[in-house]
Design an enzyme around this catalytic site. Structure first.
Site, PDB file in Angstrom:
ATOM      1  N   TYR A 136       0.947  -1.077  -0.103  1.00  0.00           N
ATOM      2  CA  TYR A 136       0.041   0.020  -0.035  1.00  0.00           C
ATOM      3  C   TYR A 136       1.040   1.326  -0.090  1.00  0.00           C
ATOM      4  O   TYR A 136       1.827   1.255   0.587  1.00  0.00           O
ATOM      5  CB  TYR A 136      -0.948   0.058   1.211  1.00  0.00           C
ATOM      6  CG  TYR A 136      -1.973  -0.768   1.139  1.00  0.00           C
ATOM      7  CD1 TYR A 136      -3.081  -0.776  -0.032  1.00  0.00           C
ATOM      8  CD2 TYR A 136      -2.552  -1.605   2.175  1.00  0.00           C
ATOM      9  CE1 TYR A 136      -4.042  -1.499  -0.183  1.00  0.00           C
ATOM     10  CE2 TYR A 136      -3.734  -2.386   2.174  1.00  0.00           C
ATOM     11  CZ  TYR A 136      -4.484  -2.388   1.109  1.00  0.00           C
ATOM     12  OH  TYR A 136      -5.588  -3.059   0.978  1.00  0.00           O
ATOM     13  N   ASP A 164      -6.113  -0.880  -6.458  1.00  0.00           N
ATOM     14  CA  ASP A 164      -7.623  -0.802  -6.300  1.00  0.00           C
ATOM     15  C   ASP A 164      -8.191  -0.084  -5.317  1.00  0.00           C
ATOM     16  O   ASP A 164      -9.351  -0.034  -4.812  1.00  0.00           O
ATOM     17  CB  ASP A 164      -8.256  -2.184  -6.563  1.00  0.00           C
ATOM     18  CG  ASP A 164      -8.160  -3.142  -5.706  1.00  0.00           C
ATOM     19  OD1 ASP A 164      -7.410  -2.838  -4.629  1.00  0.00           O
ATOM     20  OD2 ASP A 164      -8.199  -4.432  -5.858  1.00  0.00           O
ATOM     21  N   HIS A 253     -10.073  -7.185  -5.410  1.00  0.00           N
ATOM     22  CA  HIS A 253     -10.057  -7.049  -3.781  1.00  0.00           C
ATOM     23  C   HIS A 253     -10.821  -8.039  -2.895  1.00  0.00           C
ATOM     24  O   HIS A 253     -11.084  -7.696  -1.917  1.00  0.00           O
ATOM     25  CB  HIS A 253      -9.939  -5.635  -3.603  1.00  0.00           C
ATOM     26  CG  HIS A 253      -9.164  -5.247  -2.341  1.00  0.00           C
ATOM     27  ND1 HIS A 253      -7.935  -4.083  -2.504  1.00  0.00           N
ATOM     28  CD2 HIS A 253      -8.934  -5.644  -1.028  1.00  0.00           C
ATOM     29  CE1 HIS A 253      -7.461  -4.358  -1.387  1.00  0.00           C
ATOM     30  NE2 HIS A 253      -7.877  -4.901  -0.344  1.00  0.00           N
TER      31      HIS A 253
HETATM   32  C1  FNR Z   1      -7.633  -8.632   1.663  1.00  0.00           C
HETATM   33  N1  FNR Z   1      -7.094  -8.175   0.299  1.00  0.00           N
HETATM   34  C2  FNR Z   1      -6.273  -7.473   0.513  1.00  0.00           C
HETATM   35  N2  FNR Z   1      -5.418  -6.847  -0.460  1.00  0.00           N
HETATM   36  C3  FNR Z   1      -4.483  -6.200  -0.652  1.00  0.00           C
HETATM   37  O1  FNR Z   1      -3.663  -5.842  -1.664  1.00  0.00           O
HETATM   38  N3  FNR Z   1      -4.051  -5.767   0.651  1.00  0.00           N
HETATM   39  C4  FNR Z   1      -4.527  -6.161   1.897  1.00  0.00           C
HETATM   40  O2  FNR Z   1      -4.011  -5.530   2.741  1.00  0.00           O
HETATM   41  C5  FNR Z   1      -5.864  -6.735   1.601  1.00  0.00           C
HETATM   42  N4  FNR Z   1      -6.114  -7.334   2.855  1.00  0.00           N
HETATM   43  C6  FNR Z   1      -7.279  -8.332   2.823  1.00  0.00           C
HETATM   44  C7  FNR Z   1      -8.040  -8.527   3.946  1.00  0.00           C
HETATM   45  C8  FNR Z   1      -9.076  -9.652   3.916  1.00  0.00           C
HETATM   46  C9  FNR Z   1      -9.523 -10.124   5.225  1.00  0.00           C
HETATM   47  C10 FNR Z   1      -9.265  -9.938   2.827  1.00  0.00           C
HETATM   48  C11 FNR Z   1     -10.457 -11.053   2.505  1.00  0.00           C
HETATM   49  C12 FNR Z   1      -8.618  -9.784   1.432  1.00  0.00           C
HETATM   50  C13 FNR Z   1      -7.559  -8.620  -1.031  1.00  0.00           C
HETATM   51  C14 FNR Z   1      -7.005 -10.125  -1.291  1.00  0.00           C
HETATM   52  O3  FNR Z   1      -5.453  -9.882  -1.709  1.00  0.00           O
HETATM   53  C15 FNR Z   1      -7.285 -10.669  -2.595  1.00  0.00           C
HETATM   54  O4  FNR Z   1      -7.662  -9.748  -3.426  1.00  0.00           O
HETATM   55  C16 FNR Z   1      -8.981 -11.419  -2.159  1.00  0.00           C
HETATM   56  O5  FNR Z   1      -8.910 -11.760  -0.849  1.00  0.00           O
HETATM   57  C17 FNR Z   1      -9.074 -12.420  -3.160  1.00  0.00           C
HETATM   58  O6  FNR Z   1     -10.408 -12.907  -2.952  1.00  0.00           O
HETATM   59  P1  FNR Z   1     -10.785 -14.336  -2.138  1.00  0.00           P
HETATM   60  O7  FNR Z   1      -9.750 -15.399  -2.507  1.00  0.00           O
HETATM   61  O8  FNR Z   1     -10.738 -13.894  -0.721  1.00  0.00           O
HETATM   62  O9  FNR Z   1     -12.069 -14.646  -2.595  1.00  0.00           O
END
Ligand code: FNR
Length: 366
Positions: A136, A164, A253
């Site tokens: 980030y 995103d 995401h």
């Molecule tokens: C995320 N995701 C996410 N992405 C990212 O770039 N930085 C982050 O800190 C987080 N944190 C995060 C927390 C939680 C609890 C979730 C569920 C998701 C998004 C993650 O990388 C990814 O894009 C999705 O989780 C993919 O979808 P599924 O497999 O959870 O359905």
């Protein structure tokens, strides 16, 4: 009575257990998605609109689904994607995922907002275990520079910049659970404003001014391959190729940002033919994440041209419910499904997967 681990037969089973045993705050944070959660549901549902056209009478006695992602050899084409706040689900946090990933020769993407420190997660990796870093981007670019250069020095193999989330999505389940579970401090003792839910409380540093103009700067501060995570249409994949980055993750995401964003697999179906037309298909590695729950989902994404898929929530749920043994079993279940389904579609290796093995006529874009 909560089911025993060996009664979990697929990735969805872990979710059902996690829902029952997790604290409300933690469940709210992990499971929530933006607004009406339409994209969350669509992510998995989109895979249901793709059907197989298997080959028969192929000798499938030996099946090998190893492949490479960004130059790393992996045993199976998925990785553990970055998900923040591992300690909400398990007292040891993200290192639990690290240990399970090692066992299966799977890559783990380390989140900027991990509960464990970056170094703790790197230290938990053994030998030549490969890890990537999710970034980030901080409004203070010096902080970002330090984070990136430290990651590279520690041996991280790729930098995934999340694109995103200029502002965190509004996840109402997460916001509501705050009211029931007062006092949960997600930031290791630092004061945060929890009234908007855990996610927003910890993300105020993210720079909404991040733009294409910043990409050359990232290239100047690191030699790690750069991958844009959260690309949602083919035009932006083309811009990414032209900006000279090594990869994109087609992702919304996990439905947590823009509701009514399309599923990654749908974007993939519009992306790969266009990249081939432009002769760009070998210039960039395309990954997808969101809603991947079955090996058949993985195989569909690879048939459409993805290099690999990211999986998020299922491993969080497995970790929360059963610790490392849970994540280990979740990965083993995927391997078993992978072997069986490769046989059933008549393929013995990943390089044989191609669009002709699919019927995508029910998918909107093809
Ligand atoms: C995320 N995701 C996410 N992405 C990212 O770039 N930085 C982050 O800190 C987080 N944190 C995060 C927390 C939680 C609890 C979730 C569920 C998701 C998004 C993650 O990388 C990814 O894009 C999705 O989780 C993919 O979808 P599924 O497999 O959870 O359905």
């Amino acid at each position: 009575q909560v089911p025993q681990l060996d009664q979990c037969y697929n990735l969805m089973d872990f979710e059902a257990v996690a829902r029952r045993i997790m604290k409300k705050t933690a469940w709210g944070y992990y499971s929530s998605a933006a607004d009406d959660e339409i994209t969350l549901r669509e992510n998995h549902a989109a895979y249901h609109r793709i059907w197989f056209r298997p080959r028969i009478l192929v000798d499938v006695e030996k099946v090998d689904f190893s492949t490479t992602m960004l130059g790393t050899k992996v045993d199976i084409p998925f990785y553990v994607t970055a998900t923040a706040l591992g300690k909400l689900g398990h007292p040891e946090g993200e290192v639990v995922l690290t240990r399970a990933a090692k066992k299966h020769n799977v890559v783990q993407m380390i989140p900027t907002l991990a509960s464990c420190s970056f170094d703790e997660i790197m230290d938990a990796a053994e030998g030549d275990q490969v890890q990537w870093m999710q970034l980030y981007v901080n409004k203070d670019r010096e902080i970002t520079r330090k984070i990136v250069q430290h990651a590279e020095k520690r041996g991280c193999k790729a930098l995934f910049i999340t694109v995103d989330a200029p502002q965190l999505g509004r996840r109402e389940k997460d916001m509501r659970s705050k009211f029931d579970d007062q006092g949960t401090n997600v930031q290791n003792g630092q004061q945060t404003d929890n009234s908007q839910g855990a996610a927003r409380a910890i993300s105020s540093f993210i720079d909404p001014g991040l733009s294409w103009k910043d990409i050359p700067w990232f290239k100047s501060i690191t030699k790690m391959p750069i991958i844009l995570k959260g690309v949602q249409r083919v035009e932006d994949v083309i811009l990414a190729v032209e900006a000279g980055v090594q990869g994109v993750v087609l992702s919304n995401h996990g439905g947590r940002q823009l509701d009514f964003a399309r599923s990654a697999v749908e974007v993939l179906a519009e992306t790969m033919p266009r990249l081939r037309e432009l002769g760009y298909q070998d210039k960039i590695e395309v990954f997808v994440d969101g809603g991947v729950r079955r090996a058949t989902d993985i195989i569909k994404a690879l048939c459409l041209g993805a290099k690999g898929v990211g999986i998020g929530r299922p491993f969080l749920y497995a970790m929360s419910a059963y610790g490392e043994a849970g994540v280990d079993r979740a990965m083993q279940l995927l391997r078993d499904e992978m072997e069986m389904n490769m046989r059933l579609i008549g393929c013995t290796s990943v390089d044989q997967l191609n669009p002709s093995l699919l019927d995508v006529s029910s998918l909107a874009h093809h």
